[in-house]
Scaffold this motif. Sequence first.
Motif, mmCIF file in Angstrom:
data_model
loop_
_atom_site.group_PDB
_atom_site.id
_atom_site.type_symbol
_atom_site.label_atom_id
_atom_site.label_comp_id
_atom_site.label_asym_id
_atom_site.label_seq_id
_atom_site.Cartn_x
_atom_site.Cartn_y
_atom_site.Cartn_z
ATOM 1 N N VAL A 110 0.815 -1.153 0.352
ATOM 2 C CA VAL A 110 0.327 0.394 0.452
ATOM 3 C C VAL A 110 0.857 1.326 -0.034
ATOM 4 O O VAL A 110 0.504 2.315 -1.058
ATOM 5 N N PRO A 111 1.128 1.635 0.720
ATOM 6 C CA PRO A 111 2.489 2.717 0.978
ATOM 7 C C PRO A 111 3.378 2.918 -0.109
ATOM 8 O O PRO A 111 3.381 4.178 -0.701
ATOM 9 N N LEU A 143 4.331 10.465 -3.687
ATOM 10 C CA LEU A 143 5.278 11.281 -2.783
ATOM 11 C C LEU A 143 4.246 11.669 -1.787
ATOM 12 O O LEU A 143 4.976 12.076 -0.407
ATOM 13 N N SER A 144 4.034 12.738 -2.340
ATOM 14 C CA SER A 144 3.623 13.583 -1.361
ATOM 15 C C SER A 144 2.501 13.735 -0.668
ATOM 16 O O SER A 144 2.616 13.799 0.772
ATOM 17 N N ALA A 187 3.514 13.770 3.700
ATOM 18 C CA ALA A 187 2.529 14.211 4.510
ATOM 19 C C ALA A 187 2.222 13.228 5.276
ATOM 20 O O ALA A 187 1.610 12.998 7.106
ATOM 21 N N LEU A 188 2.164 11.589 4.990
ATOM 22 C CA LEU A 188 1.758 10.194 6.323
ATOM 23 C C LEU A 188 3.297 10.670 7.261
ATOM 24 O O LEU A 188 2.859 10.309 8.913
ATOM 25 N N ALA A 189 3.913 10.669 6.704
ATOM 26 C CA ALA A 189 5.582 11.006 6.930
ATOM 27 C C ALA A 189 5.425 11.722 8.447
ATOM 28 O O ALA A 189 5.925 11.490 10.225
ATOM 29 N N LEU A 207 7.410 3.176 4.672
ATOM 30 C CA LEU A 207 7.046 4.720 3.659
ATOM 31 C C LEU A 207 8.024 5.007 2.311
ATOM 32 O O LEU A 207 7.586 5.298 1.229
ATOM 33 N N PHE A 208 8.984 4.472 2.822
ATOM 34 C CA PHE A 208 10.296 4.795 1.854
ATOM 35 C C PHE A 208 10.459 3.201 1.787
ATOM 36 O O PHE A 208 11.914 4.063 0.600
#
Length: 176
Positions: free
Chosen positions: A8-9, A14-15, A19-21, A79-80
Amino acid sequence: MLAMNSTVPSTLPLSSRVALALLMGLLAFAIMLGNAIVILAFVVDKNLRHRSNYFFLNLAICDFFVGVISIPLYIPQKLFHWNFENRTCAFWLIVDYLLCTASVYNIVLISYDRYQSVSNAVSYRVQHTGIWKIVALMVAVWVLAFLVNGPLIIISDSWKTKERHCSPGFFSKWLI
Protein backbone atom coordinates in the motif's frame (compact mmCIF):
# COMPACT_ATOMS: atom_id res chain seq x y z
CA MET A 1 -3.62 -9.82 3.09
CA LEU A 2 -0.07 -9.32 4.33
CA ALA A 3 1.16 -8.73 0.80
CA MET A 4 -1.56 -6.16 0.20
CA ASN A 5 -0.70 -4.23 3.38
CA SER A 6 3.01 -4.18 2.55
CA THR A 7 2.44 -2.76 -0.96
CA VAL A 8 0.00 0.00 0.00
CA PRO A 9 2.67 2.64 0.82
CA SER A 10 4.41 2.05 -2.53
CA THR A 11 1.18 2.78 -4.44
CA LEU A 12 0.68 6.11 -2.70
CA PRO A 13 2.05 9.20 -4.37
CA LEU A 14 5.16 10.75 -2.84
CA SER A 15 3.23 13.74 -1.49
CA SER A 16 0.87 11.43 0.43
CA ARG A 17 3.77 9.44 1.85
CA VAL A 18 5.50 12.65 2.97
CA ALA A 19 2.27 13.85 4.61
CA LEU A 20 1.89 10.49 6.37
CA ALA A 21 5.52 10.65 7.49
CA LEU A 22 4.97 14.13 8.94
CA LEU A 23 1.83 13.02 10.78
CA MET A 24 3.58 9.93 12.12
CA GLY A 25 6.55 12.07 13.16
CA LEU A 26 4.19 14.40 14.98
CA LEU A 27 2.62 11.40 16.69
CA ALA A 28 6.07 10.12 17.74
CA PHE A 29 6.90 13.57 19.14
CA ALA A 30 3.62 13.66 21.09
CA ILE A 31 4.35 10.19 22.50
CA MET A 32 7.84 11.27 23.55
CA LEU A 33 6.66 14.53 25.08
CA GLY A 34 3.72 13.04 26.98
CA ASN A 35 5.75 10.21 28.45
CA ALA A 36 8.66 12.52 29.25
CA ILE A 37 6.25 14.66 31.29
CA VAL A 38 5.07 11.56 33.20
CA ILE A 39 8.66 10.49 33.89
CA LEU A 40 9.67 14.00 34.96
CA ALA A 41 6.64 14.34 37.24
CA PHE A 42 7.56 11.07 38.94
CA VAL A 43 11.15 12.19 39.46
CA VAL A 44 10.25 15.66 40.75
CA ASP A 45 7.21 14.92 42.94
CA LYS A 46 8.06 12.51 45.74
CA ASN A 47 4.35 12.15 46.63
CA LEU A 48 3.85 10.12 43.46
CA ARG A 49 6.17 7.34 44.60
CA HIS A 50 3.62 4.66 45.42
CA ARG A 51 3.60 1.04 44.33
CA SER A 52 1.21 1.38 41.41
CA ASN A 53 2.84 4.59 40.21
CA TYR A 54 6.14 2.76 39.78
CA PHE A 55 4.36 0.50 37.31
CA PHE A 56 3.04 3.57 35.48
CA LEU A 57 6.61 4.90 35.41
CA ASN A 58 7.76 1.64 33.84
CA LEU A 59 5.02 1.93 31.21
CA ALA A 60 5.96 5.56 30.53
CA ILE A 61 9.62 4.63 30.04
CA CYS A 62 8.63 1.85 27.66
CA ASP A 63 6.29 4.06 25.63
CA PHE A 64 8.84 6.90 25.59
CA PHE A 65 11.29 4.61 23.81
CA VAL A 66 8.57 3.54 21.37
CA GLY A 67 8.34 7.21 20.38
CA VAL A 68 12.13 7.63 20.28
CA ILE A 69 13.21 4.42 18.53
CA SER A 70 10.42 2.31 17.08
CA ILE A 71 8.27 4.85 15.26
CA PRO A 72 11.12 6.97 13.80
CA LEU A 73 12.72 3.85 12.32
CA TYR A 74 9.37 2.50 11.14
CA ILE A 75 8.50 5.62 9.11
CA PRO A 76 11.32 5.53 6.50
CA GLN A 77 11.38 1.74 6.39
CA LYS A 78 7.70 1.33 5.54
CA LEU A 79 6.81 4.53 3.71
CA PHE A 80 9.99 5.12 1.71
CA HIS A 81 11.36 1.55 1.50
CA TRP A 82 14.54 2.49 3.29
CA ASN A 83 16.62 -0.67 3.53
CA PHE A 84 18.35 -1.27 6.83
CA GLU A 85 21.72 -2.91 7.16
CA ASN A 86 21.63 -6.29 8.88
CA ARG A 87 22.68 -4.93 12.29
CA THR A 88 20.27 -2.01 12.15
CA CYS A 89 17.46 -4.31 11.09
CA ALA A 90 18.17 -6.77 13.91
CA PHE A 91 18.40 -3.91 16.43
CA TRP A 92 15.14 -2.38 15.25
CA LEU A 93 13.28 -5.70 15.26
CA ILE A 94 14.47 -6.68 18.73
CA VAL A 95 13.81 -3.25 20.22
CA ASP A 96 10.45 -2.86 18.50
CA TYR A 97 9.13 -6.23 19.61
CA LEU A 98 10.66 -5.80 23.07
CA LEU A 99 9.05 -2.39 23.61
CA CYS A 100 5.64 -3.40 22.29
CA THR A 101 5.57 -6.59 24.34
CA ALA A 102 6.86 -4.82 27.45
CA SER A 103 4.19 -2.17 27.04
CA VAL A 104 1.45 -4.82 26.98
CA TYR A 105 2.97 -6.64 29.97
CA ASN A 106 3.17 -3.37 31.90
CA ILE A 107 -0.54 -2.83 31.31
CA VAL A 108 -1.23 -6.38 32.53
CA LEU A 109 0.90 -5.73 35.63
CA ILE A 110 -0.92 -2.46 36.32
CA SER A 111 -4.27 -4.21 35.93
CA TYR A 112 -3.26 -6.99 38.29
CA ASP A 113 -1.97 -4.45 40.82
CA ARG A 114 -5.21 -2.48 40.64
CA TYR A 115 -7.21 -5.70 41.06
CA GLN A 116 -5.20 -6.58 44.17
CA SER A 117 -5.68 -3.11 45.62
CA VAL A 118 -9.45 -3.30 45.18
CA SER A 119 -10.07 -6.91 46.16
CA ASN A 120 -7.64 -6.96 49.12
CA ALA A 121 -7.56 -3.31 50.15
CA VAL A 122 -6.45 -3.74 53.75
CA SER A 123 -3.80 -6.40 53.21
CA TYR A 124 -2.60 -4.70 50.01
CA ARG A 125 -1.31 -1.64 51.89
CA VAL A 126 0.42 -3.76 54.53
CA GLN A 127 2.04 -6.38 52.30
CA HIS A 128 3.40 -4.38 49.42
CA THR A 129 5.64 -1.69 50.82
CA GLY A 130 9.05 -3.07 49.79
CA ILE A 131 10.72 -1.32 46.85
CA TRP A 132 12.72 -4.44 45.90
CA LYS A 133 9.59 -6.43 45.11
CA ILE A 134 8.34 -3.59 42.93
CA VAL A 135 11.68 -3.34 41.11
CA ALA A 136 11.75 -7.12 40.67
CA LEU A 137 8.32 -7.04 39.03
CA MET A 138 9.38 -4.18 36.77
CA VAL A 139 12.54 -6.01 35.70
CA ALA A 140 10.57 -9.23 35.21
CA VAL A 141 8.33 -7.42 32.72
CA TRP A 142 11.36 -6.46 30.59
CA VAL A 143 13.04 -9.87 30.83
CA LEU A 144 9.85 -11.74 29.96
CA ALA A 145 9.16 -9.34 27.08
CA PHE A 146 12.61 -10.02 25.67
CA LEU A 147 12.27 -13.79 26.07
CA VAL A 148 9.02 -13.85 24.10
CA ASN A 149 10.48 -12.67 20.77
CA GLY A 150 14.14 -11.75 21.24
CA PRO A 151 15.73 -15.20 20.86
CA LEU A 152 13.55 -16.00 17.82
CA ILE A 153 14.60 -12.79 16.09
CA ILE A 154 18.25 -13.35 16.91
CA ILE A 155 18.37 -16.92 15.61
CA SER A 156 16.20 -16.32 12.54
CA ASP A 157 18.11 -15.63 9.36
CA SER A 158 15.41 -14.17 7.14
CA TRP A 159 16.32 -10.58 8.02
CA LYS A 160 19.84 -11.33 6.77
CA THR A 161 18.75 -11.68 3.14
CA LYS A 162 20.36 -9.88 0.23
CA GLU A 163 17.09 -8.07 -0.52
CA ARG A 164 17.37 -6.45 2.94
CA HIS A 165 13.70 -6.84 3.66
CA CYS A 166 13.54 -6.15 7.39
CA SER A 167 11.08 -8.56 9.00
CA PRO A 168 11.45 -11.25 11.64
CA GLY A 169 12.14 -14.72 10.35
CA PHE A 170 9.40 -16.40 12.29
CA PHE A 171 6.76 -14.61 10.21
CA SER A 172 7.87 -16.29 7.00
CA LYS A 173 8.67 -19.67 8.54
CA TRP A 174 5.71 -20.29 10.85
CA LEU A 175 2.91 -17.90 10.03
CA ILE A 176 2.73 -17.89 6.26
